[in-house]
Motif scaffolding. Structure first.
Motif, short mmCIF file in Angstrom:
data_model
loop_
_atom_site.label_atom_id
_atom_site.label_comp_id
_atom_site.label_asym_id
_atom_site.label_seq_id
_atom_site.Cartn_x
_atom_site.Cartn_y
_atom_site.Cartn_z
N ASP A 81 0.68 -1.13 -0.04
CA ASP A 81 -0.12 0.07 -0.03
C ASP A 81 0.89 1.17 0.01
O ASP A 81 1.49 1.71 1.20
N GLN A 97 4.73 7.95 0.10
CA GLN A 97 3.95 7.57 1.41
C GLN A 97 3.64 6.11 1.40
O GLN A 97 3.21 5.61 0.56
N ASN A 104 1.59 2.93 3.55
CA ASN A 104 0.91 2.74 4.51
C ASN A 104 0.93 1.11 5.26
O ASN A 104 0.68 0.33 4.48
N ASP A 145 -0.89 0.57 13.10
CA ASP A 145 -0.60 1.90 13.88
C ASP A 145 0.53 1.89 14.46
O ASP A 145 1.20 3.06 14.83
#
Length: 447
Positions: free
Chosen positions: A321, A379, A381, A385
């Motif tokens: 991702d 970026q 992902n 978290d």
């Protein structure tokens, strides 16, 4: 000129007529049939890889050598997927210090892959191939996909070999066509990209390319490039206007008028005998492609470049991702990406079907180069978290490290930095923590 010729075909070929009139043209040029060899191999078996085919090529060449073939006086002329397989074989021989061919001539070689690779592995193609009694060649198609593990390794090793103190002593050439009109009627957009011959892009056929790298784990991450910035092209490359991948206008199996365009260039390559004549061909082909009034200027919509990002995880994990933005760094944030969007060809980017960390962009070179300077922002992902990847960002100036060249591939290898956040805690016993409470969330020490 070399004494022998070996012809190597491409993907999905099932008969020797794939070589068209090329064998006859070679015999008319003085080569006897005893010195022309036609290869045949299976690319439609789902279990066979390009590495397998390179190893099989070695077996057959070794047998010919045992029967008297002088590989050092042999030219190999390849088409399409045959270029990838043969280059892998050359590198294997180079590492083993075995004799190498004198000439390597890539005709529309899929040296960096093909946009059709993922199309070839779709359900509709599986049904079609099944109806005619074949498989699709799933492993070969995976190897053909932009940014495949096979292609990343092949092209880095090839570049490293030629930049070494003892590069392979081969006169290597690449040629590609720009005609995709025969398949413009098809619903599949992949068969009629601008700057392609309906199967292989001009940039995908070009043996000239560069590899950028940046490692986020370095103290001061900076872009590096090979070959060196502003180095002359390493290999002669020519764009043949009006030539397609196959058919009447095909670069190998074309009709008489097409081969009158193609074959003289093959003759020119075969007549190279030393560095001076090799450089003369490179200068001539470069002038006809990139010089005043050359192909680039005459065909601005076809003059395109490919940028392939390979996102590498230091632990070997796949990056699935990601968001890659190429922005005009002279514009405000709201306009920066929009200013670049018009320079990127439709249906981009393309994410590799089995290596999701390989993402490529196909850009129109005249428009794209007019929007420098750029900022590239990446970026990632992680889907968690507690694990983050700091954004990657670097600037690109015209003519500097990171800038693209017309009709070329640019590889950008990014080694990511992985950081864990709040995945580990230490709690002083003096704070009398609740030892029975289970996590997540983790217990926290008192402020």
């Amino acid at each position: 000129m070399p004494d022998n010729i070996l012809l190597v075909h491409g993907y999905s070929v099932r008969s020797l007529d794939t070589y068209g009139s090329l064998p006859q043209l070679l015999t008319a040029d003085g080569y006897t049939t005893q010195h022309i060899y036609l290869s045949a191999f299976d690319t439609l078996n789902d279990d066979i890889t390009c590495n397998d085919l390179a190893l099989a090529l070695e077996v057959r060449v070794s047998q010919l050598e045992a029967a008297g073939l002088n590989t050092a006086k042999t030219a190999i002329i390849v088409h399409s997927t045959g270029a990838m397989i043969t280059r892998r074989w050359i590198l294997n021989r180079y590492k083993a210090n075995k004799p190498l061919p004198s000439h390597f001539i890539s005709l529309a070689g899929a040296n960096h892959g093909s946009t059709l690779a993922q199309l070839g592995n779709t359900q509709i193609v599986h049904l079609y191939r099944g109806a005619i009694g074949t498989s699709v060649g799933a492993e070969v198609l995976q190897d053909l996909d932009y940014g495949s593990e096979f292609l990343l390794q092949l092209n880095e090793e090839w570049l490293d070999a030629y930049l070494s103190n003892q590069p392979p002593q081969i006169f290597a050439f690449s040629l590609g066509g720009d005609d995709h009109s025969a398949l413009d009627f098809q619903l599949f957009w992949q068969t009629h990209e601008d700057g392609s011959d309906s199967t292989v892009r001009v940039s995908g056929a070009n043996l000239n390319y560069k590899m950028l790298s940046i490692d986020q784990n370095d103290a001061n991450p900076t872009l590096t490039v090979k070959p060196p910035l502003n180095a002359d092209p390493m290999f002669p490359h020519l764009v043949l206007h009006g030539v397609s991948h196959f058919g009447n206008n095909g670069i190998v199996d074309g009709n008489t008028s097409t081969m009158q365009i193609v074959y003289p260039e093959i003759q020119t390559a075969l007549r190279v005998t030393d560095t001076a004549s090799y450089r003369a061909v490179e200068n001539n082909w470069r002038s006809r492609t990139a010089g005043p009034g050359g192909w680039n200027q005459s065909n601005p919509a076809q003059c395109n470049s490919t940028i392939l990002f390979s996102l590498q995880h230091p632990g070997g994990r796949k990056v699935e991702d990601s968001l890659i933005l190429i922005k005009d760094n002279t514009a405000n944030e709201n306009q920066a990406a929009l200013n670049i969007s018009g320079t990127i060809k439709p249906r981009q980017p393309i994410q590799n079907g089995t290596v999701p960390s390989s993402i490529s962009f196909y850009v129109n070179y005249p428009k794209f180069s007019a929007t420098y300077p750029h900022t590239v922002q990446i970026q990632i992902n992680s889907g968690c978290d507690e694990i983050i990847y700091p954004p990657v960002q670097y600037a690109v100036q015209a003519g500097q490290i990171g800038s693209v060249q017309p009709n070329e591939f640019t590889y950008v290898k990014v080694t990511l930095k992985r950081e864990s956040v709040e995945t580990f805690e230490i709690i002083p016993l003096s704070q009398n923590p609740d030892i029975h409470k289970q996590w997540p969330p983790l217990p926290k020490p008192n402020p």
